[in-house]
Design a protein around this motif. Structure first.
Motif, mmCIF file in Angstrom:
data_model
loop_
_atom_site.group_PDB
_atom_site.id
_atom_site.type_symbol
_atom_site.label_atom_id
_atom_site.label_comp_id
_atom_site.label_asym_id
_atom_site.label_seq_id
_atom_site.Cartn_x
_atom_site.Cartn_y
_atom_site.Cartn_z
ATOM 1 N N ASP A 32 0.834 -1.203 0.000
ATOM 2 C CA ASP A 32 0.000 0.000 0.000
ATOM 3 C C ASP A 32 0.868 1.251 0.000
ATOM 4 O O ASP A 32 1.967 1.267 0.556
ATOM 5 N N SER A 33 0.379 2.272 -0.679
ATOM 6 C CA SER A 33 1.055 3.563 -0.789
ATOM 7 C C SER A 33 2.453 3.381 -1.417
ATOM 8 O O SER A 33 2.563 2.863 -2.527
ATOM 9 N N ALA A 34 3.521 3.740 -0.706
ATOM 10 C CA ALA A 34 4.867 3.530 -1.242
ATOM 11 C C ALA A 34 5.153 2.048 -1.432
ATOM 12 O O ALA A 34 5.929 1.668 -2.315
ATOM 13 N N GLY A 35 4.504 1.197 -0.635
ATOM 14 C CA GLY A 35 4.666 -0.250 -0.796
ATOM 15 C C GLY A 35 4.128 -0.729 -2.126
ATOM 16 O O GLY A 35 4.677 -1.651 -2.738
ATOM 17 N N GLY A 36 3.047 -0.100 -2.601
ATOM 18 C CA GLY A 36 2.518 -0.441 -3.924
ATOM 19 C C GLY A 36 3.505 -0.078 -5.016
ATOM 20 O O GLY A 36 3.663 -0.796 -6.006
ATOM 21 N N ASN A 37 4.176 1.055 -4.828
ATOM 22 C CA ASN A 37 5.227 1.471 -5.753
ATOM 23 C C ASN A 37 6.344 0.435 -5.796
ATOM 24 O O ASN A 37 6.825 0.043 -6.867
ATOM 25 N N LEU A 38 6.761 -0.043 -4.627
ATOM 26 C CA LEU A 38 7.851 -1.016 -4.536
ATOM 27 C C LEU A 38 7.467 -2.359 -5.160
ATOM 28 O O LEU A 38 8.268 -2.978 -5.861
ATOM 29 N N VAL A 39 6.248 -2.809 -4.890
ATOM 30 C CA VAL A 39 5.788 -4.087 -5.432
ATOM 31 C C VAL A 39 5.772 -4.053 -6.951
ATOM 32 O O VAL A 39 6.238 -4.987 -7.616
ATOM 33 N N PHE A 40 5.254 -2.978 -7.517
ATOM 34 C CA PHE A 40 5.202 -2.857 -8.974
ATOM 35 C C PHE A 40 6.611 -2.741 -9.551
ATOM 36 O O PHE A 40 6.922 -3.336 -10.587
ATOM 37 N N GLY A 41 7.459 -1.992 -8.874
ATOM 38 C CA GLY A 41 8.841 -1.855 -9.328
ATOM 39 C C GLY A 41 9.588 -3.168 -9.268
ATOM 40 O O GLY A 41 10.388 -3.476 -10.159
ATOM 41 N N LEU A 42 9.338 -3.959 -8.230
ATOM 42 C CA LEU A 42 9.994 -5.263 -8.105
ATOM 43 C C LEU A 42 9.620 -6.182 -9.260
ATOM 44 O O LEU A 42 10.489 -6.843 -9.834
ATOM 45 N N TYR A 43 8.358 -6.205 -9.609
ATOM 46 C CA TYR A 43 7.928 -7.075 -10.713
ATOM 47 C C TYR A 43 8.637 -6.679 -12.009
ATOM 48 O O TYR A 43 9.111 -7.538 -12.754
ATOM 49 N N ASN A 44 8.722 -5.394 -12.261
ATOM 50 C CA ASN A 44 9.417 -4.927 -13.469
ATOM 51 C C ASN A 44 10.898 -5.262 -13.428
ATOM 52 O O ASN A 44 11.503 -5.606 -14.449
ATOM 53 N N LEU A 45 11.495 -5.149 -12.240
ATOM 54 C CA LEU A 45 12.912 -5.490 -12.091
ATOM 55 C C LEU A 45 13.140 -6.974 -12.362
ATOM 56 O O LEU A 45 14.113 -7.347 -13.033
ATOM 57 N N LEU A 46 12.253 -7.821 -11.881
ATOM 58 C CA LEU A 46 12.371 -9.262 -12.121
ATOM 59 C C LEU A 46 12.274 -9.586 -13.607
ATOM 60 O O LEU A 46 12.990 -10.458 -14.110
ATOM 61 N N ILE A 47 11.398 -8.880 -14.304
ATOM 62 C CA ILE A 47 11.273 -9.080 -15.756
ATOM 63 C C ILE A 47 12.602 -8.789 -16.443
ATOM 64 O O ILE A 47 13.076 -9.571 -17.274
ATOM 65 N N CYS A 48 13.204 -7.655 -16.107
ATOM 66 C CA CYS A 48 14.466 -7.250 -16.748
ATOM 67 C C CYS A 48 15.592 -8.225 -16.434
ATOM 68 O O CYS A 48 16.353 -8.617 -17.326
ATOM 69 N N LEU A 49 15.710 -8.611 -15.177
ATOM 70 C CA LEU A 49 16.785 -9.518 -14.791
ATOM 71 C C LEU A 49 16.619 -10.883 -15.458
ATOM 72 O O LEU A 49 17.596 -11.499 -15.878
ATOM 73 N N LYS A 50 15.402 -11.352 -15.548
ATOM 74 C CA LYS A 50 15.142 -12.635 -16.201
ATOM 75 C C LYS A 50 15.496 -12.571 -17.681
ATOM 76 O O LYS A 50 16.035 -13.518 -18.257
ATOM 77 N N GLU A 51 15.209 -11.426 -18.295
ATOM 78 C CA GLU A 51 15.435 -11.258 -19.724
ATOM 79 C C GLU A 51 16.924 -11.137 -20.051
ATOM 80 O O GLU A 51 17.404 -11.727 -21.027
ATOM 81 N N PHE A 52 17.660 -10.396 -19.228
ATOM 82 C CA PHE A 52 19.047 -10.080 -19.557
ATOM 83 C C PHE A 52 20.081 -10.949 -18.835
ATOM 84 O O PHE A 52 21.239 -10.962 -19.213
ATOM 85 N N ASP A 53 19.663 -11.645 -17.788
ATOM 86 C CA ASP A 53 20.595 -12.513 -17.071
ATOM 87 C C ASP A 53 19.864 -13.775 -16.608
ATOM 88 O O ASP A 53 19.678 -14.002 -15.414
ATOM 89 N N PRO A 54 19.413 -14.618 -17.550
ATOM 90 C CA PRO A 54 18.650 -15.814 -17.187
ATOM 91 C C PRO A 54 19.416 -16.772 -16.280
ATOM 92 O O PRO A 54 18.816 -17.490 -15.487
ATOM 93 N N LYS A 55 20.747 -16.774 -16.390
ATOM 94 C CA LYS A 55 21.534 -17.664 -15.549
ATOM 95 C C LYS A 55 21.424 -17.244 -14.085
ATOM 96 O O LYS A 55 21.329 -18.081 -13.177
ATOM 97 N N LEU A 56 21.460 -15.940 -13.845
ATOM 98 C CA LEU A 56 21.331 -15.424 -12.487
ATOM 99 C C LEU A 56 19.973 -15.766 -11.900
ATOM 100 O O LEU A 56 19.870 -16.196 -10.746
ATOM 101 N N MET A 57 18.934 -15.603 -12.689
ATOM 102 C CA MET A 57 17.579 -15.773 -12.187
ATOM 103 C C MET A 57 17.125 -17.228 -12.152
ATOM 104 O O MET A 57 16.312 -17.616 -11.320
#
Length: 208
Positions: A32-57
């Protein structure tokens, strides 16, 4: 904050079985509030890391549902919307406190185009890879109501403009007369909040 959340998320995935005695197969994230910002940002970060560093993820488990309660979607002290006018009569979220909160959250980071901190700056690369369900809750008397509406509109518009591509399962709830922080206030308000939020969780669980 986002880096801390990412580290915690990955620790849980990698140590849940031996440290927590949990076998994780499905994940729901809520903030909620800033936490909602963090949750949405985390999902986007996971997408990028999975795409560009599949071995890490590796075989990372992505959240199936994001519950965003009155989220902050654009962190800019000069940002203004119709709902921001409510801050003129808000005891907690008045203009000085809002300015202090924004500056404390982003400190000296001023990249307004960064989708990890400003949700409404999410780009097509991320939108086309977003597979989870997104539920956005905002109160009609909330200072940040328009922030939630902006994100809802953005995700819905992506669906409309990209009918042949990935469709994002997004839904918004405008809770009449509720204000910022309504899931944490008096019991009657909490009960209404639980019914709304738990209904979405139950819907997910019923299809597992």
């Amino acid at each position: 904050g986002l880096n801390d959340l990412y580290q915690a998320y990955m620790w849980i995935l990698r140590h849940s079985k031996d440290e927590l005695n949990m076998d994780i197969k499905h994940i729901i994230l809520s903030g909620d509030s800033a936490g909602g910002n963090l949750v949405f940002g985390l999902y986007n970060l996971l997408i990028c890391l999975k795409e560009f560093d599949p071995k890490l993820m590796g075989d990372i488990i992505f959240p199936e549902l994001l519950l965003l309660e009155y989220p902050v979607t654009y962190i800019n002290v000069n940002n203004c919307s119709n709902s921001f006018l409510l801050s003129l009569n808000d005891v907690v979220f008045n203009p000085p406190n809002m300015s202090f909160s924004v500056e404390s959250y982003r400190y000296d980071y001023n990249n307004d185009d960064d989708p990890f901190i400003n949700c409404i700056k999410i780009n097509d690369f991320l939108l086309e890879r977003m597979k989870c369900k997104v539920r956005i809750f905002f109160g009609s008397s909330d200072v940040l109501r328009d922030d939630g509406l902006r994100l809802l509109y953005l995700l819905s518009k992506f669906n409309k403009d990209n009918k042949d591509k990935n469709q994002i399962d997004v839904r918004g709830y405008d809770v009449i007369y509720f204000w910022h922080g309504f899931i944490e206030i008096d019991e009657p308000y909490q009960e209404i909040s639980r019914k709304l939020i738990f209904s979405e969780i139950n819907e997910i669980l019923s299809h597992i």
